[in-house]
Write a protein that holds these residues in place. Sequence first.
Motif, short mmCIF file in Angstrom:
data_model
loop_
_atom_site.label_atom_id
_atom_site.label_comp_id
_atom_site.label_asym_id
_atom_site.label_seq_id
_atom_site.Cartn_x
_atom_site.Cartn_y
_atom_site.Cartn_z
N ARG A 1 -68.40 13.26 -24.49
CA ARG A 1 -68.35 13.01 -25.94
C ARG A 1 -68.87 11.62 -26.27
O ARG A 1 -68.75 11.16 -27.40
CB ARG A 1 -66.90 13.12 -26.45
CG ARG A 1 -66.23 14.43 -26.17
CD ARG A 1 -64.86 14.48 -26.80
NE ARG A 1 -64.92 14.73 -28.22
CZ ARG A 1 -65.02 15.96 -28.76
NH1 ARG A 1 -65.04 17.00 -27.98
NH2 ARG A 1 -65.07 16.11 -30.05
N LEU B 1 -73.20 21.44 -27.96
CA LEU B 1 -72.25 21.12 -29.04
C LEU B 1 -72.07 19.62 -29.28
O LEU B 1 -71.35 19.22 -30.19
CB LEU B 1 -70.88 21.73 -28.72
CG LEU B 1 -70.81 23.25 -28.58
CD1 LEU B 1 -69.46 23.67 -28.01
CD2 LEU B 1 -71.06 23.91 -29.93
N SER C 1 -72.50 37.22 -29.95
CA SER C 1 -71.73 36.88 -28.75
C SER C 1 -72.07 37.81 -27.59
O SER C 1 -72.16 37.36 -26.44
CB SER C 1 -70.24 36.93 -29.06
OG SER C 1 -69.86 38.23 -29.46
N LEU D 1 -75.44 36.76 -26.20
CA LEU D 1 -75.31 35.48 -25.50
C LEU D 1 -74.73 35.70 -24.10
O LEU D 1 -75.24 35.18 -23.11
CB LEU D 1 -74.44 34.51 -26.29
CG LEU D 1 -74.29 33.15 -25.61
CD1 LEU D 1 -75.53 32.29 -25.79
CD2 LEU D 1 -73.07 32.39 -26.12
N MET E 1 -69.07 24.01 -21.61
CA MET E 1 -69.46 24.21 -23.00
C MET E 1 -69.72 25.67 -23.36
O MET E 1 -69.45 26.10 -24.48
CB MET E 1 -70.73 23.40 -23.27
CG MET E 1 -71.03 23.18 -24.73
SD MET E 1 -72.56 22.25 -24.92
CE MET E 1 -72.04 20.60 -24.53
N TRP E 2 -70.25 26.46 -22.40
CA TRP E 2 -70.69 27.82 -22.74
C TRP E 2 -69.53 28.70 -23.20
O TRP E 2 -69.70 29.56 -24.07
CB TRP E 2 -71.40 28.48 -21.54
CG TRP E 2 -72.77 27.93 -21.30
CD1 TRP E 2 -73.18 27.20 -20.22
CD2 TRP E 2 -73.91 28.03 -22.16
NE1 TRP E 2 -74.51 26.86 -20.36
CE2 TRP E 2 -74.98 27.36 -21.52
CE3 TRP E 2 -74.13 28.64 -23.40
CZ2 TRP E 2 -76.25 27.27 -22.09
CZ3 TRP E 2 -75.39 28.54 -23.97
CH2 TRP E 2 -76.43 27.87 -23.31
N VAL F 1 -69.14 27.96 -26.85
CA VAL F 1 -70.25 28.50 -27.64
C VAL F 1 -70.04 30.01 -27.84
O VAL F 1 -70.17 30.53 -28.96
CB VAL F 1 -71.60 28.24 -26.92
CG1 VAL F 1 -72.75 28.92 -27.66
CG2 VAL F 1 -71.86 26.75 -26.78
N PHE F 2 -69.68 30.70 -26.75
CA PHE F 2 -69.46 32.16 -26.82
C PHE F 2 -68.31 32.50 -27.76
O PHE F 2 -68.43 33.37 -28.63
CB PHE F 2 -69.18 32.70 -25.41
CG PHE F 2 -68.63 34.10 -25.41
CD1 PHE F 2 -69.44 35.18 -25.68
CD2 PHE F 2 -67.27 34.32 -25.16
CE1 PHE F 2 -68.93 36.47 -25.69
CE2 PHE F 2 -66.75 35.60 -25.17
CZ PHE F 2 -67.58 36.68 -25.45
N GLN G 1 -67.00 30.82 -30.22
CA GLN G 1 -67.31 30.55 -31.63
C GLN G 1 -68.09 31.72 -32.24
O GLN G 1 -67.74 32.21 -33.33
CB GLN G 1 -68.12 29.26 -31.77
CG GLN G 1 -68.52 29.00 -33.23
CD GLN G 1 -69.16 27.65 -33.46
OE1 GLN G 1 -69.34 26.87 -32.53
NE2 GLN G 1 -69.50 27.38 -34.71
N LEU G 2 -69.13 32.18 -31.50
CA LEU G 2 -69.91 33.33 -32.00
C LEU G 2 -69.02 34.55 -32.19
O LEU G 2 -69.06 35.22 -33.21
CB LEU G 2 -71.03 33.66 -31.01
CG LEU G 2 -72.29 32.80 -31.05
CD1 LEU G 2 -73.23 33.20 -29.92
CD2 LEU G 2 -73.00 32.94 -32.38
N LEU G 3 -68.19 34.82 -31.19
CA LEU G 3 -67.34 36.00 -31.22
C LEU G 3 -66.37 35.95 -32.42
O LEU G 3 -66.23 36.91 -33.18
CB LEU G 3 -66.54 36.10 -29.91
CG LEU G 3 -65.59 37.28 -29.79
CD1 LEU G 3 -66.38 38.57 -29.57
CD2 LEU G 3 -64.60 37.08 -28.64
N ASN H 1 -65.26 24.14 -34.18
CA ASN H 1 -65.39 24.05 -32.73
C ASN H 1 -65.45 22.58 -32.34
O ASN H 1 -66.41 21.88 -32.68
CB ASN H 1 -66.68 24.78 -32.32
CG ASN H 1 -66.82 24.89 -30.81
OD1 ASN H 1 -66.10 24.24 -30.05
ND2 ASN H 1 -67.76 25.71 -30.37
N LEU H 2 -64.43 22.09 -31.64
CA LEU H 2 -64.37 20.66 -31.33
C LEU H 2 -65.19 20.27 -30.10
O LEU H 2 -65.31 19.09 -29.78
CB LEU H 2 -62.92 20.21 -31.14
CG LEU H 2 -62.07 20.21 -32.41
CD1 LEU H 2 -60.65 19.75 -32.11
CD2 LEU H 2 -62.69 19.32 -33.48
N GLN I 1 -66.65 20.00 -26.00
CA GLN I 1 -66.09 19.77 -24.66
C GLN I 1 -65.27 18.48 -24.59
O GLN I 1 -65.39 17.61 -25.44
CB GLN I 1 -67.23 19.73 -23.63
CG GLN I 1 -68.12 18.50 -23.65
CD GLN I 1 -69.28 18.61 -24.61
OE1 GLN I 1 -69.18 19.24 -25.66
NE2 GLN I 1 -70.38 17.98 -24.27
#
Lengths: 421, 150
Positions: free
Chosen positions: A140, A353, A393, A396, B23-24, B27-28, B30-32, B42-43, B45
């Motif tokens: 971060r 992210l 999802s 992905l 991270m993945w 990411v997954f 959030q999409l779901l 989404n905060l 890693q």
Amino acid sequence: MTAPDRFQRFVERSHDDGRLVVQPRMGFPSIDAMRAGLLAVRDSAAGTVGTITVDSFTRVNDNDSARRAIETGTPLNGFPVVAHGVTGTRAVLDGVAGPDFPVQVRHGSALPYQLIEAALAAGVDATEGGPVSYCLPYSRVPLRESTDDWARSCDLIAAHSSPLHLETFGGCMLGQLCPPSVLVALSVLEAMFFAEHGISSVSVSYAQQTHLGQDIAAVRALRRLAAERLAGLHWHTVVYTFMGVYPRSEIGAFGLLEDSVRLAVAGGAQRLVVKTPAEAHRIPTIAENVSALEFAAAVAAFAEPEEPAADEPDPIYREAARIIDATVTLAPTVGAALVAAFAKGLLDIPYCLHRDNAGLARAGIDATGRLCWTDPGRIPVEGRFAGRAGIGSAELLEMLNHNRDNFDRIMLTGMRKEVSR
Amino acid sequence: MRPLPQVRPRQVLLTTIPSDAHMWNLVFLQLLLEEKGCNVVNLGQCTPIDLVRDTALAMRPDLIVVSTVNGHGHLDSVRLVTELRRHPELADVTVVIGGKLGISGADNVRYAGQLIDAGFDAVFEADTDAAATDRLVELVAPRPVLGTRK
């Protein structure tokens, strides 16, 4: 030009002898285990360099926690270089490292100054990382802060009487789903950043993705760009065996490893960092590391550079060159240009992210198994794109598992899903 | 005319633990969750506990999802949920955790009890529960609220 350091010298000598240098990702918490691991790698039947991978406390400079773990015997997932200190790290290297077995520290730190100070004092040969590649995917830390710390670290290395060889990790952003041109561009840009801070011996990297022919083209494009942009430096190219979701079956895992060896040989790389089949399940043993290294060296010995069908490298070369040029014109230094390019989204890592990543770009895997842009966001690439709408999802997940599913199928059917080129 | 069913989007806070750099998974998820009609913050890693708490207090989510795969989940997440539950405003929010919660594979299920005791409402271990994401989706299934507009 000064004489190359012993890491670069060893890699060049091996290449001249027709041997691909292979290297593990290995790290053990105690001095004895780390030393035993390096000795086993050195004495294996493969032409190797040694690796000390640090633990995750050291990676984030939480050296007190690493010291407590050593005192209480709590197992760590790597060797805590700073907590063991110069004395402890020298005890690992003495009589092990040498001109025929140089040793690299691998870490993953966005703020590496303290670690690099310790590595230099202990007489380590090489390290790796970079202001972008160890900041955006794993931390971060603001990109500007990471860039400043990496600049100080490079200055420290350059001023030392025996400087470290420095490898960029820019060829592996998030391990998967980042198209080759951005990996190639970042690898070269981070090496240019190192050079700007006085580093004279570097390696550029590329991580195996989803299609052998595309990957070979990417490594060839990387070498051409490095030759053009890193003039006056000692440099070589390193390939990483796939860093994403790994096959579960042993045969699938060895199949993926075998492809990465063919990639390194056909791409013209001099060094390969391997993964062991055990890694999908747990931290591998010394014996598993040695067996993966000997397997890779054996494949390399019989691999013909012309054998696998390769894509044309020019499109990746042109795309990467355009990204590099768009970046370096933003500021007088490469460091400031990298920060500015991410702020503008000219550099953008798909799906990443981190707050300093624009997050506009999206990539996918096309019907032939190649990585492709679905939406490049503001990255200066040309072409028509499918758009990001289709990636939900389920898609992905399928793309993340692409290599695992594809190579695990070998076990069931004797062949991979894709036979198309 | 019968009122149309109104669905208020679930407000979901998605996070991990301070030591987890993966991270993945985030990411997954959030999409779901977005596909299931949730509004997701989404905060990312390596999330500091203070950041999760402050965001939760400001956002007052319906659900907090902690996703972790580095094997330290059973350690770090106890501190996280204890801190969240210390605040009366967050005493009743649903907090769930899922992923690889330890380094023992299927044996990680032994942490489930202590995580529930610490304040989680549900624990999903990837190595023993192949349908873990389905159970998460059930938690956010839209429940229509009948409108009262004339």
